[in-house]
Design a protein around this motif. Structure first.
Motif, PDB file in Angstrom:
ATOM      1  N   ALA A   1       6.871  23.244   7.010  1.00 12.32           N
ATOM      2  CA  ALA A   1       5.630  23.997   6.804  1.00 12.32           C
ATOM      3  C   ALA A   1       4.553  23.110   6.188  1.00 12.32           C
ATOM      4  CB  ALA A   1       5.903  25.203   5.914  1.00 12.32           C
ATOM      5  N   GLY A   2       4.962  22.251   5.236  1.00 11.00           N
ATOM      6  CA  GLY A   2       4.009  21.327   4.628  1.00 11.00           C
ATOM      7  C   GLY A   2       3.450  20.339   5.624  1.00 11.00           C
ATOM      8  N   ILE A   3       4.315  19.810   6.501  1.00 13.70           N
ATOM      9  CA  ILE A   3       3.870  18.852   7.521  1.00 13.70           C
ATOM     10  C   ILE A   3       2.921  19.518   8.507  1.00 13.70           C
ATOM     11  CG2 ILE A   3       4.650  17.465   9.487  1.00 13.70           C
ATOM     12  CD1 ILE A   3       7.154  16.804   7.870  1.00 13.70           C
TER      13      ILE A   3
ATOM     14  N   THR B   1       7.658  14.370   4.720  1.00 11.33           N
ATOM     15  CA  THR B   1       6.626  15.256   4.173  1.00 11.33           C
ATOM     16  C   THR B   1       5.662  14.484   3.283  1.00 11.33           C
ATOM     17  OG1 THR B   1       8.248  17.050   4.177  1.00 11.33           O
ATOM     18  CG2 THR B   1       6.227  17.414   2.937  1.00 11.33           C
ATOM     19  N   VAL B   2       6.200  13.612   2.433  1.00  8.54           N
ATOM     20  CA  VAL B   2       5.357  12.791   1.554  1.00  8.54           C
ATOM     21  C   VAL B   2       4.454  11.880   2.383  1.00  8.54           C
ATOM     22  CG1 VAL B   2       5.412  10.924  -0.145  1.00  8.54           C
ATOM     23  CG2 VAL B   2       6.952  12.870  -0.395  1.00  8.54           C
ATOM     24  N   MET B   3       4.989  11.306   3.457  1.00  6.15           N
ATOM     25  CA  MET B   3       4.194  10.429   4.316  1.00  6.15           C
ATOM     26  C   MET B   3       3.099  11.213   5.031  1.00  6.15           C
ATOM     27  SD  MET B   3       7.265   8.054   5.826  1.00  6.15           S
ATOM     28  CE  MET B   3       6.231   6.924   6.756  1.00  6.15           C
ATOM     29  N   ALA B   4       3.385  12.460   5.403  1.00  8.85           N
ATOM     30  CA  ALA B   4       2.361  13.303   6.025  1.00  8.85           C
ATOM     31  C   ALA B   4       1.234  13.594   5.037  1.00  8.85           C
ATOM     32  CB  ALA B   4       2.989  14.613   6.513  1.00  8.85           C
TER      33      ALA B   4
ATOM     34  N   THR C   1       0.849  -1.181   0.000  1.00  6.60           N
ATOM     35  CA  THR C   1       0.000   0.000   0.000  1.00  6.60           C
ATOM     36  C   THR C   1       0.892   1.241   0.000  1.00  6.60           C
ATOM     37  OG1 THR C   1      -0.111   0.079   2.418  1.00  6.60           O
ATOM     38  CG2 THR C   1      -1.794  -1.232   1.277  1.00  6.60           C
ATOM     39  N   PRO C   2       0.352   2.408  -0.349  1.00  5.57           N
ATOM     40  CA  PRO C   2       1.184   3.623  -0.367  1.00  5.57           C
ATOM     41  C   PRO C   2       1.874   3.914   0.955  1.00  5.57           C
ATOM     42  CG  PRO C   2      -0.885   4.016  -1.512  1.00  5.57           C
ATOM     43  CD  PRO C   2      -1.002   2.657  -0.904  1.00  5.57           C
ATOM     44  N   MET C   3       1.168   3.747   2.065  1.00  2.00           N
ATOM     45  CA  MET C   3       1.753   4.066   3.367  1.00  2.00           C
ATOM     46  C   MET C   3       3.005   3.243   3.629  1.00  2.00           C
ATOM     47  SD  MET C   3       0.039   3.948   7.187  1.00  2.00           S
ATOM     48  CE  MET C   3      -0.179   2.168   7.202  1.00  2.00           C
ATOM     49  N   TYR C   4       2.940   1.947   3.371  1.00  2.00           N
ATOM     50  CA  TYR C   4       4.083   1.075   3.639  1.00  2.00           C
ATOM     51  C   TYR C   4       5.147   1.188   2.546  1.00  2.00           C
ATOM     52  CZ  TYR C   4       1.177  -0.805   7.325  1.00  2.00           C
ATOM     53  OH  TYR C   4       0.397  -0.908   8.450  1.00  2.00           O
ATOM     54  N   PHE C   5       4.750   1.570   1.349  1.00  2.00           N
ATOM     55  CA  PHE C   5       5.729   1.852   0.295  1.00  2.00           C
ATOM     56  C   PHE C   5       6.622   3.023   0.706  1.00  2.00           C
ATOM     57  CE2 PHE C   5       6.684   4.514  -3.472  1.00  2.00           C
ATOM     58  CZ  PHE C   5       7.550   3.658  -4.122  1.00  2.00           C
ATOM     59  N   PHE C   6       6.009   4.076   1.227  1.00  2.00           N
ATOM     60  CA  PHE C   6       6.782   5.226   1.699  1.00  2.00           C
ATOM     61  C   PHE C   6       7.612   4.862   2.928  1.00  2.00           C
ATOM     62  CE2 PHE C   6       3.096   7.753  -0.202  1.00  2.00           C
ATOM     63  CZ  PHE C   6       3.767   7.932  -1.397  1.00  2.00           C
ATOM     64  N   LEU C   7       7.057   4.017   3.799  1.00  2.00           N
ATOM     65  CA  LEU C   7       7.792   3.591   4.988  1.00  2.00           C
ATOM     66  C   LEU C   7       9.041   2.800   4.614  1.00  2.00           C
ATOM     67  CD1 LEU C   7       8.107   3.234   8.030  1.00  2.00           C
ATOM     68  CD2 LEU C   7       6.516   1.296   7.916  1.00  2.00           C
TER      69      LEU C   7
ATOM     70  N   CYS D   1      -1.899   7.830  12.099  1.00  2.00           N
ATOM     71  CA  CYS D   1      -0.809   8.793  11.889  1.00  2.00           C
ATOM     72  C   CYS D   1       0.024   9.024  13.152  1.00  2.00           C
ATOM     73  CB  CYS D   1      -1.358  10.128  11.387  1.00  2.00           C
ATOM     74  SG  CYS D   1      -2.584  10.888  12.454  1.00  2.00           S
ATOM     75  N   ALA D   2      -0.268   8.278  14.240  1.00  2.00           N
ATOM     76  CA  ALA D   2       0.449   8.488  15.499  1.00  2.00           C
ATOM     77  C   ALA D   2       1.931   8.147  15.358  1.00  2.00           C
ATOM     78  CB  ALA D   2      -0.184   7.650  16.605  1.00  2.00           C
TER      79      ALA D   2
END
Length: 328
Positions: free
Chosen positions: A212-214, A116-119, A57-63, A241-242
């Motif tokens: 600033a983005g985060i 930032t991408v993950m946020a 999934t995107p979240m774990y891909f970024f992780l 998101c914790a």
């Protein structure tokens, strides 16, 4: 020897964390342990994500990308430091210094951008859940990662090219355990005004922009969570998101500590070789990447289950290999 212009710089001295010979074995053992834990922990995250289809999934891909960057980030500084302690030499060549500085800036920038991408990913998942799967398709997931690499490569290349134009003095001691750009620029005998301007720009590009983005995305996330009527819904949304929020807080608190204590990038009057500065640098370069896998895995049931399945499959394959070898 009085300071003076040096046209052919061949090497610098990395003074490290301490000059006390009795502390060197302790420092070596401590940093070797932290480095191995960092590499192993982040490698397990990468293996869990890549081997388990449930985590594609995107979240774990970024992780997984963040874990890879953390491994590279610590590998730019710690192995050289351990080698210097082991060989009792504090020398780093000019080419090695520039190379280390380049990769340190590269992966430090990538850390910023990946967070930032993950946020942004969490923002879309919580604030726009109905459109999340459409927006975060595999092609769009790769695009921000690619852009992060391009921007980080260009920034680190620019900073190194600016350093290459400098001439240095005969005092070539860097009061850190790696080639930190601010201290390197301060050793120069030539005019460094343009270098400082580029470093200010880099600080804003790599620090201010992503932060600033985060902050913006989390303001939207908090607003959305507060608008959820059920307590269970609020808890479920916040739990997604914790872990990322904990990693962001750790990363930016330690990097802010480096900036404030050492004056890195933002001040020309840095406090050199102070105890507080050494602690801040260690937290920023070693402790933060080491803790990230624990933060993401301890509170994440999917990661823990994926790791259990990975080790189970690995043990089954190992048993099968042993059985085949025993058979005539």
């Amino acid at each position: 020897m009085d300071p003076g212009n040096l046209t052919g710089v061949s090497e610098f001295l990395l003074l490290g964390l301490s000059d006390d010979p009795e502390l060197q074995p302790l420092i070596f053992g401590l940093f070797l342990s932290m480095y191995l834990v960092t590499v192993l922990g982040n490698l397990l995250i990468i293996l869990a994500v890549s081997s388990d289809s449930h985590l594609h999934t995107p979240m774990y891909f970024f992780l997984a990308n963040l874990s890879f960057v953390d491994i590279c980030f610590t590998s730019t500084t710690i192995p050289k430091m351990l080698l210097n302690i082991q060989t009792e030499r504090k020398v780093i060549t000019y080419a090695g210094c520039i190379t280390q500085m380049y990769f340190f800036l590269l992966f430090a920038g990538l850390d910023n951008y990946m967070l930032t991408v993950m946020a942004h990913d969490r923002f879309l998942a919580i604030c726009h859940p109905l459109h999340y799967t459409v927006i975060m398709n595999p092609q769009l997931c790769r695009l921000p990662v690619l852009m992060s690499w391009v921007m980080s490569v260009l920034h680190s290349l620019l900073q190194c090219l600016m350093v290459l134009r400098l001439s240095f003095c005969t005092v070539l001691e860097i009061p850190h355990f790696f080639s930190e750009i601010k201290q390197l620029v301060q050793l120069a005998c030539s005019d460094t005004f343009l270098n400082h301007m580029v470093m200010y720009f880099g600080a804003g590009l790599l620090g201010g922009g992503p932060l600033a983005g985060i902050l913006y995305t989390y303001s939207k996330i908090v607003s959305t969570i507060l608008g959820i009527s059920s307590t269970q819904g609020k808890y479920k949304s916040f739990s997604t998101c914790a872990s990322h929020l904990s990693v962001v807080s750790l990363f930016y608190c330690t990097s802010l500590g480096v900036y404030l204590i050492l004056g890195v990038y933002l001040s020309s009057a840095a406090t050199q070789n102070s105890h507080a500065g050494a602690v801040a640098l260690v937290m920023y370069t070693v402790v933060s990447p080491m803790l990230n896998p624990f933060i993401y895995s301890l509170r994440n049931r999917d990661i823990k289950e994926a790791l259990m399945r990975f080790f189970r499959m690995a043990s089954i394959k190992m048993t099968s290999v042993l059985v085949v070898k025993k058979c005539p």
